[in-house]
Design an enzyme around this catalytic site. Structure first.
Site, mmCIF file in Angstrom:
data_model
loop_
_atom_site.group_PDB
_atom_site.id
_atom_site.type_symbol
_atom_site.label_atom_id
_atom_site.label_comp_id
_atom_site.label_asym_id
_atom_site.label_seq_id
_atom_site.Cartn_x
_atom_site.Cartn_y
_atom_site.Cartn_z
ATOM 1 N N ASP A 160 -6.580 2.013 0.964
ATOM 2 C CA ASP A 160 -6.513 2.396 2.374
ATOM 3 C C ASP A 160 -7.929 2.314 2.949
ATOM 4 O O ASP A 160 -8.847 1.822 2.288
ATOM 5 C CB ASP A 160 -5.900 3.803 2.528
ATOM 6 C CG ASP A 160 -6.814 4.878 1.949
ATOM 7 O OD1 ASP A 160 -7.899 4.548 1.408
ATOM 8 O OD2 ASP A 160 -6.455 6.066 2.056
ATOM 9 N N LYS B 105 0.834 -1.203 0.000
ATOM 10 C CA LYS B 105 0.000 0.000 0.000
ATOM 11 C C LYS B 105 0.875 1.262 0.000
ATOM 12 O O LYS B 105 0.664 2.178 -0.797
ATOM 13 C CB LYS B 105 -0.938 0.007 1.210
ATOM 14 C CG LYS B 105 -1.913 1.171 1.187
ATOM 15 C CD LYS B 105 -2.808 1.206 2.389
ATOM 16 C CE LYS B 105 -2.051 1.733 3.591
ATOM 17 N NZ LYS B 105 -2.867 1.797 4.811
#
Ligand code: SF4
Length: 212
Positions: A139, A121
């Site tokens: 997220d 991420k």
């Protein structure tokens, strides 16, 4: 309407509503962006932006950060969640950048993920923001928005990322940024602004979304 058709409609609407979406983190270069994104895990951009001016004044380059005193670094970022782990990872990351990448922050997902504290991420968020690479990063905001809009039913961020990539295929960086801003200011976790939502007709939140 198929899921693919719905995704294409949503893509058009999001790209129209957010013509040039960018992160709200404040940074001057790739090093500062990477540090800011690492700090932003489980922490708000606003909080990170309060911390980073003095942090970058003390450690303006990876070399300065690699030689940082751990306790002094912790004191500078102590208002950030998980500051103990983050401080340790920041110093390790900076040392790896010096040793393995000649002091330059690497430019690929594969290389970024070799750095301490940098997972998929974080790597994708950096590449999306700095290079506008065609990546998706999931997220908390992207996860919530994509589930409320019925674009994914996946249980994990990684699986959700894979589904969104398959569904949208391109414009991923802009869509990531747009979903983050939409999730932060409109489709909020507790009190979403549904009355002002421009994609309300596509929302399935009452049917399948279950907050984790
Ligand atoms: S209608 Fe409400 S819950 Fe659904 S996507 Fe829009 S803001 Fe989010």
């Amino acid at each position: 309407m198929t899921k693919k058709q719905k995704a294409q409609k949503l893509k058009r609407l999001f790209l129209l509503a957010y013509p040039n979406p960018k992160t709200e983190l404040r940074y001057q270069n790739l090093y500062e962006l990477l540090v800011s994104v690492m700090l932003s895990a489980q922490c708000t951009d606003r909080r990170v932006n309060l911390i980073t001016p003095s942090l970058f004044a003390s450690y303006p380059t990876p070399k300065h950060l690699a030689n940082a005193n751990l306790d002094e670094l912790k004191a500078l970022i102590q208002t950030c969640s998980f500051f103990n782990n983050k401080a340790t990872n920041l110093i390790k990351m900076a040392n790896q950048v010096l040793e393995n990448f000649n002091g330059e922050i690497p430019h690929t997902q594969e290389e970024l993920k070799t750095l301490s504290g940098v997972g998929q991420k974080t790597a994708n968020v950096v590449l999306i923001e700095y290079f506008e690479k065609n990546f998706m990063a999931v997220d908390t905001h992207v996860f919530r928005v994509s589930h409320r809009l019925g674009l994914s039913c996946a249980k994990t961020a990684l699986k959700t990322e894979q589904e969104l990539v398959k569904l949208f295929q391109n414009d991923l960086s802009a869509l990531h940024q747009a979903f983050v801003l939409f999730g932060r200011y409109v489709c909020k976790a507790l009190k979403p602004e549904c009355q002002d939502c421009f994609v309300r007709e596509f929302c399935v939140s009452t049917k399948i979304f279950k907050p984790q």
